[in-house]
Design a protein around this motif. Structure first.
Motif, PDB file in Angstrom:
ATOM      1  N   LEU A  89      10.129  -2.651   5.325  1.00  0.00           N
ATOM      2  CA  LEU A  89      10.666  -2.902   3.992  1.00  0.00           C
ATOM      3  C   LEU A  89      12.175  -2.687   3.959  1.00  0.00           C
ATOM      4  O   LEU A  89      12.903  -3.415   3.280  1.00  0.00           O
ATOM      5  CB  LEU A  89       9.975  -1.990   2.972  1.00  0.00           C
ATOM      6  CG  LEU A  89       8.477  -2.242   2.771  1.00  0.00           C
ATOM      7  CD1 LEU A  89       7.888  -1.194   1.826  1.00  0.00           C
ATOM      8  CD2 LEU A  89       8.223  -3.647   2.225  1.00  0.00           C
ATOM      9  N   GLN A  94      13.703  -5.707   5.458  1.00  0.00           N
ATOM     10  CA  GLN A  94      13.564  -6.820   4.518  1.00  0.00           C
ATOM     11  C   GLN A  94      14.639  -6.741   3.438  1.00  0.00           C
ATOM     12  O   GLN A  94      15.288  -7.747   3.115  1.00  0.00           O
ATOM     13  CB  GLN A  94      12.173  -6.781   3.880  1.00  0.00           C
ATOM     14  CG  GLN A  94      11.939  -7.857   2.828  1.00  0.00           C
ATOM     15  CD  GLN A  94      10.554  -7.772   2.222  1.00  0.00           C
ATOM     16  OE1 GLN A  94       9.582  -8.249   2.798  1.00  0.00           O
ATOM     17  NE2 GLN A  94      10.440  -7.149   1.055  1.00  0.00           N
ATOM     18  N   ARG A  95      14.842  -5.538   2.892  1.00  0.00           N
ATOM     19  CA  ARG A  95      15.872  -5.363   1.862  1.00  0.00           C
ATOM     20  C   ARG A  95      17.266  -5.623   2.413  1.00  0.00           C
ATOM     21  O   ARG A  95      18.145  -6.088   1.683  1.00  0.00           O
ATOM     22  CB  ARG A  95      15.795  -3.948   1.273  1.00  0.00           C
ATOM     23  CG  ARG A  95      14.584  -3.713   0.372  1.00  0.00           C
ATOM     24  CD  ARG A  95      14.723  -2.408  -0.387  1.00  0.00           C
ATOM     25  NE  ARG A  95      14.756  -1.255   0.503  1.00  0.00           N
ATOM     26  CZ  ARG A  95      13.682  -0.584   0.898  1.00  0.00           C
ATOM     27  NH1 ARG A  95      12.463  -0.950   0.492  1.00  0.00           N
ATOM     28  NH2 ARG A  95      13.798   0.461   1.698  1.00  0.00           N
ATOM     29  N   TYR A 123       0.232  -4.632   3.041  1.00  0.00           N
ATOM     30  CA  TYR A 123       1.616  -5.097   3.177  1.00  0.00           C
ATOM     31  C   TYR A 123       2.171  -5.536   1.827  1.00  0.00           C
ATOM     32  O   TYR A 123       3.277  -5.149   1.423  1.00  0.00           O
ATOM     33  CB  TYR A 123       1.693  -6.296   4.129  1.00  0.00           C
ATOM     34  CG  TYR A 123       1.402  -6.022   5.585  1.00  0.00           C
ATOM     35  CD1 TYR A 123       1.538  -4.758   6.134  1.00  0.00           C
ATOM     36  CD2 TYR A 123       0.987  -7.062   6.419  1.00  0.00           C
ATOM     37  CE1 TYR A 123       1.266  -4.536   7.472  1.00  0.00           C
ATOM     38  CE2 TYR A 123       0.720  -6.848   7.754  1.00  0.00           C
ATOM     39  CZ  TYR A 123       0.860  -5.587   8.281  1.00  0.00           C
ATOM     40  OH  TYR A 123       0.601  -5.370   9.602  1.00  0.00           O
ATOM     41  N   ALA A 178       2.642  -2.795  -0.720  1.00  0.00           N
ATOM     42  CA  ALA A 178       3.785  -1.935  -0.397  1.00  0.00           C
ATOM     43  C   ALA A 178       5.121  -2.580  -0.761  1.00  0.00           C
ATOM     44  O   ALA A 178       6.145  -1.890  -0.835  1.00  0.00           O
ATOM     45  CB  ALA A 178       3.769  -1.581   1.087  1.00  0.00           C
ATOM     46  N   GLY A 179       5.116  -3.910  -0.957  1.00  0.00           N
ATOM     47  CA  GLY A 179       6.353  -4.586  -1.337  1.00  0.00           C
ATOM     48  C   GLY A 179       6.835  -5.620  -0.350  1.00  0.00           C
ATOM     49  O   GLY A 179       7.940  -6.153  -0.492  1.00  0.00           O
ATOM     50  N   ASP A 226       7.516  -9.074   1.049  1.00  0.00           N
ATOM     51  CA  ASP A 226       7.676 -10.364   0.383  1.00  0.00           C
ATOM     52  C   ASP A 226       7.390 -11.487   1.379  1.00  0.00           C
ATOM     53  O   ASP A 226       8.148 -11.673   2.336  1.00  0.00           O
ATOM     54  CB  ASP A 226       9.100 -10.486  -0.158  1.00  0.00           C
ATOM     55  CG  ASP A 226       9.332 -11.782  -0.918  1.00  0.00           C
ATOM     56  OD1 ASP A 226       8.433 -12.643  -0.937  1.00  0.00           O
ATOM     57  OD2 ASP A 226      10.436 -11.934  -1.480  1.00  0.00           O
ATOM     58  N   HIS A 279       0.594   2.039  -5.241  1.00  0.00           N
ATOM     59  CA  HIS A 279       0.172   1.161  -4.143  1.00  0.00           C
ATOM     60  C   HIS A 279      -1.263   0.705  -4.357  1.00  0.00           C
ATOM     61  O   HIS A 279      -1.578  -0.488  -4.226  1.00  0.00           O
ATOM     62  CB  HIS A 279       0.298   1.908  -2.816  1.00  0.00           C
ATOM     63  CG  HIS A 279      -0.121   1.107  -1.631  1.00  0.00           C
ATOM     64  ND1 HIS A 279       0.769   0.402  -0.851  1.00  0.00           N
ATOM     65  CD2 HIS A 279      -1.349   0.870  -1.085  1.00  0.00           C
ATOM     66  CE1 HIS A 279       0.115  -0.223   0.123  1.00  0.00           C
ATOM     67  NE2 HIS A 279      -1.168   0.054  -0.006  1.00  0.00           N
ATOM     68  N   ARG A 333      -1.620  -1.830  -7.258  1.00  0.00           N
ATOM     69  CA  ARG A 333      -1.192  -3.179  -6.865  1.00  0.00           C
ATOM     70  C   ARG A 333      -2.194  -3.799  -5.887  1.00  0.00           C
ATOM     71  O   ARG A 333      -2.494  -4.998  -5.970  1.00  0.00           O
ATOM     72  CB  ARG A 333       0.207  -3.117  -6.241  1.00  0.00           C
ATOM     73  CG  ARG A 333       1.311  -2.770  -7.221  1.00  0.00           C
ATOM     74  CD  ARG A 333       2.673  -2.896  -6.583  1.00  0.00           C
ATOM     75  NE  ARG A 333       2.900  -1.922  -5.517  1.00  0.00           N
ATOM     76  CZ  ARG A 333       3.366  -0.694  -5.707  1.00  0.00           C
ATOM     77  NH1 ARG A 333       3.651  -0.275  -6.931  1.00  0.00           N
ATOM     78  NH2 ARG A 333       3.551   0.111  -4.678  1.00  0.00           N
ATOM     79  N   ARG A 334      -2.710  -2.999  -4.983  1.00  0.00           N
ATOM     80  CA  ARG A 334      -3.673  -3.493  -3.995  1.00  0.00           C
ATOM     81  C   ARG A 334      -4.932  -3.998  -4.679  1.00  0.00           C
ATOM     82  O   ARG A 334      -5.481  -5.056  -4.322  1.00  0.00           O
ATOM     83  CB  ARG A 334      -4.017  -2.368  -3.013  1.00  0.00           C
ATOM     84  CG  ARG A 334      -4.780  -2.804  -1.771  1.00  0.00           C
ATOM     85  CD  ARG A 334      -5.145  -1.582  -0.932  1.00  0.00           C
ATOM     86  NE  ARG A 334      -5.508  -1.951   0.423  1.00  0.00           N
ATOM     87  CZ  ARG A 334      -6.703  -2.392   0.795  1.00  0.00           C
ATOM     88  NH1 ARG A 334      -7.661  -2.550  -0.124  1.00  0.00           N
ATOM     89  NH2 ARG A 334      -6.952  -2.692   2.071  1.00  0.00           N
TER      90      ARG A 334
END
Length: 346
Positions: free
Chosen positions: A50, A53-54, A89, A92-93, A95, A302, A305-306
């Motif tokens: 992550l 990615q950021r 995945y 957790a964020g 993309d 988490h 969202r999951r």
């Protein structure tokens, strides 16, 4: 300076370079889907993915289902584990517009790289790989050709998309070195096609399992990301501690107590010694309750969202389809270059 210290120094330089020019890097990372992802995966690898990615680094995340074939007992569950990993995945964020998530078995051109790559390494080099030795010892079976060539599989995973950066822990450095050797030998023998990827040593902590050993699916000492709060509390309550009432952080002498403290500390963002002092003489029951609450609080978002993502069974399949298409595009281009370099483009 030893090789690990040199790699650590180079990782510091790479971190600075990534912040200045993320477009110069392409990352390949991933795991074998041998079970549900757990807190060790979250703190040990997902957090780093992550972060990259950021930072704007293009990443490919492989779910190496073909490498699970070495464990015949797990193959009937591999589809379940792949889908569960993708859910974790995304929750957790991660993309999928920035990070390509794909499965090993869905990219034929990637696996075709194995033949020329195998010709570039010796049997002795394969036998020396620490992961091959460890996996062989754990399996209790004869060494299969698939397990022996595991390091070459990893080289193909990295090089098919011309990955030039691989975030790893210290134990995985031999795999990166083998990949560099294969890339260098191919380029010298045929033509320059592949970069020599570099290791980015991650600073993420090793998460102890509930028995004090490394958190691992195979040890049965893990807290899975997809567990319910009640399941998490039950697993933590079953942790073996000791009879001493005062709670102290001593990983060598008190592995169970210290593992709980370390887990709580990671989830709470505090030092394990500070938490131990706070609990004091309240005993292991209080420690287990605090740890369960810390983990459940940390994973609450988490898990929510999951659960929402799991409500749409087709969504994970869509993500994998798109990721597999992208990975196939890259692999086909690379295989065309390999055939051109080797003179087998008929």
């Amino acid at each position: 300076m030893n090789s690990f210290a040199t790699t650590q120094l180079r990782s510091t330089e790479l971190a600075q370079s990534i912040s200045e020019a993320p477009q110069n890097y392409r990352v390949l990372t991933g795991e074998r889907p041998t079970g549900p992802l757990h807190l060790g995966h979250f703190f040990g690898s997902i957090v780093e993915r992550l972060r990259l990615q950021r930072a704007g680094v293009e990443s490919f995340v492989i779910l190496a289902d073909y490498q699970v074939i070495t464990d015949r007992d797990l193959m009937p569950h591999v589809r379940e584990f792949v889908h569960g990993a993708v859910l974790d995945y995304l929750a957790a964020g991660m993309d999928p517009e920035q990070t390509t998530i794909f499965t090993h078995s869905s990219v034929p051109a990637l696996n075709q790289l194995m033949l020329p790559f195998l010709s570039l390494v010796t049997e002795a080099e394969l036998h020396r790989n620490p992961t091959v030795k460890a996996e062989l010892a754990a399996s209790g079976r004869a060494l299969s050709g698939l397990l022996l060539t595991y390091p070459v599989h990893q080289a193909a995973d990295i090089l098919f998309c011309k990955g030039n950066l691989v975030p790893v822990g210290k134990d995985n450095l031999p795999h990166i070195e083998m990949t560099r050797v294969i890339a260098r030998r191919f380029n010298e023998r045929y033509a320059t096609v592949f970069p020599e990827p570099e290791a980015l040593i991650t600073s993420t902590p090793e998460v102890p399992g509930l028995d004090g050993r490394k958190m691992s699916k195979s040890y049965g000492n893990a807290i899975s990301l997809g567990m319910s709060p009640d399941e998490t509390a039950q697993v933590i309550r079953r942790t073996t501690t000791d009879a001493e009432r005062r709670i102290t952080f001593d990983p060598q002498s008190r592995p169970g107590v210290s593992a709980l403290l370390s887990t709580a500390a990671l989830c709470m963002g505090e030092a394990p010694e500070v938490i131990a002092e706070r609990i004091g003489d309240s005993g292991s029951g209080a420690l287990k309750q605090l740890t369960a609450e810390a983990v459940n609080d940390f994973l609450a978002g988490h898990r929510e969202r999951r659960s929402e993502l799991a409500g749409d069974p087709g969504y994970v399949s869509q993500i994998l389809k798109r990721g597999n298409e992208r990975a196939n595009h890259e692999a086909n281009q690379t295989l065309d270059e390999v055939r051109m370099a080797m003179g087998t483009n008929y």
